[in-house]
Design a protein around this motif. Structure first.
Motif, PDB file in Angstrom:
ATOM      1  N   ALA A  19      42.372  36.216  43.616  1.00 28.81           N
ATOM      2  CA  ALA A  19      42.106  36.870  42.337  1.00 28.81           C
ATOM      3  C   ALA A  19      41.902  35.765  41.306  1.00 28.81           C
ATOM      4  N   GLU A  20      40.682  35.639  40.833  1.00 20.22           N
ATOM      5  CA  GLU A  20      40.319  34.530  39.928  1.00 20.22           C
ATOM      6  C   GLU A  20      39.067  34.937  39.170  1.00 20.22           C
ATOM      7  N   ASP A  21      39.154  34.918  37.842  1.00 21.91           N
ATOM      8  CA  ASP A  21      38.006  35.388  37.060  1.00 21.91           C
ATOM      9  C   ASP A  21      36.947  34.311  36.822  1.00 21.91           C
ATOM     10  N   ALA A  22      37.324  33.044  36.917  1.00 19.88           N
ATOM     11  CA  ALA A  22      36.366  31.969  36.618  1.00 19.88           C
ATOM     12  C   ALA A  22      35.642  31.525  37.892  1.00 19.88           C
ATOM     13  N   MET A  64      46.885  34.345  43.060  1.00 20.75           N
ATOM     14  CA  MET A  64      46.720  35.166  41.861  1.00 20.75           C
ATOM     15  C   MET A  64      46.621  34.314  40.607  1.00 20.75           C
ATOM     16  N   ASP A  65      45.433  34.340  40.007  1.00 18.75           N
ATOM     17  CA  ASP A  65      45.289  33.734  38.676  1.00 18.75           C
ATOM     18  C   ASP A  65      46.038  34.643  37.699  1.00 18.75           C
ATOM     19  N   MET A  66      46.795  34.069  36.784  1.00 19.63           N
ATOM     20  CA  MET A  66      47.578  34.914  35.878  1.00 19.63           C
ATOM     21  C   MET A  66      46.772  35.353  34.657  1.00 19.63           C
ATOM     22  N   GLN A  67      45.785  34.538  34.248  1.00 21.74           N
ATOM     23  CA  GLN A  67      44.975  34.886  33.082  1.00 21.74           C
ATOM     24  C   GLN A  67      43.628  35.454  33.536  1.00 21.74           C
ATOM     25  N   MET A  68      43.554  36.780  33.529  1.00 23.12           N
ATOM     26  CA  MET A  68      42.305  37.447  33.934  1.00 23.12           C
ATOM     27  C   MET A  68      42.048  38.621  33.006  1.00 23.12           C
ATOM     28  N   PRO A  69      40.777  39.001  32.837  1.00 24.16           N
ATOM     29  CA  PRO A  69      40.461  40.160  31.999  1.00 24.16           C
ATOM     30  C   PRO A  69      40.764  41.474  32.715  1.00 24.16           C
ATOM     31  N   SER A 114      50.249  24.861  39.944  1.00 21.75           N
ATOM     32  CA  SER A 114      49.724  24.691  38.593  1.00 21.75           C
ATOM     33  C   SER A 114      48.307  24.146  38.611  1.00 21.75           C
ATOM     34  N   LYS A 115      47.525  24.659  37.679  1.00 20.86           N
ATOM     35  CA  LYS A 115      46.146  24.198  37.498  1.00 20.86           C
ATOM     36  C   LYS A 115      46.159  22.920  36.666  1.00 20.86           C
ATOM     37  N   PRO A 116      45.347  21.910  36.912  1.00 23.13           N
ATOM     38  CA  PRO A 116      44.394  21.852  38.021  1.00 23.13           C
ATOM     39  C   PRO A 116      45.108  21.784  39.376  1.00 23.13           C
TER      40      PRO A 116
END
Ligand code: MN
Length: 138
Positions: A19-22, A64-69, A114-116
């Motif tokens: 799950a990743e919006d970018a 899971m990306d935490m920041q998604m629309p 953590s990203k990156p």
């Protein structure tokens, strides 16, 4: 003896839901996972991730990306854990907010990177959950 860098994983019988919006972040993860042969399903927001999880019984692990629309990673994790509390979820975030690690674990994520994202760390953590599941099923 193998060096850490040369560890090779064979996950061709496993499936990960990313799950990743970018787009660029997804493509990077995909490149990190290419040699493992793991099957990859992409959801570009949290709602799609929940919908895919409901319809697919073959998912072994979720990144899971935490920041998604639409539905963020926190809400998506809550919903997915209500459906199946055992599915391993590894959060991915830049840790921009204070107290985020605690929040991520409180919400039900099993682990985080953590990203990156560091490829070796990611693969190591994924390996732990993939093997834990295999051992669990024996
Ligand atoms: Mn994002």
């Amino acid at each position: 003896m193998q060096t850490k860098r040369n560890i090779s994983y064979d996950w061709q019988n496993n499936t990960v839901l990313i799950a990743e919006d970018a787009d660029m972040n997804f493509l990077l993860l995909k490149s990190f996972l290419l040699k493992t042969k793991i099957n990859i399903i992409w959801a570009n927001n949290g709602k799609i991730a929940v919908d895919i999880f409901l319809e697919n019984n073959n998912i072994d692990l979720i990144l899971m990306d935490m920041q998604m629309p639409i539905l963020n990673g926190y809400e998506a994790t809550k919903k997915i854990k209500e459906i199946d509390s055992k599915i391993p979820i590894i959060a991915q975030t830049a840790f921009a907010m204070s107290g985020e690690k605690e929040k991520i674990l409180d919400i039900g994520c099993d682990d985080y990177v953590s990203k990156p994202i560091n490829r070796i760390e990611l693969l190591k953590k994924m390996d732990y959950y993939i093997n834990r599941k295999i051992n669990h099923n024996i």
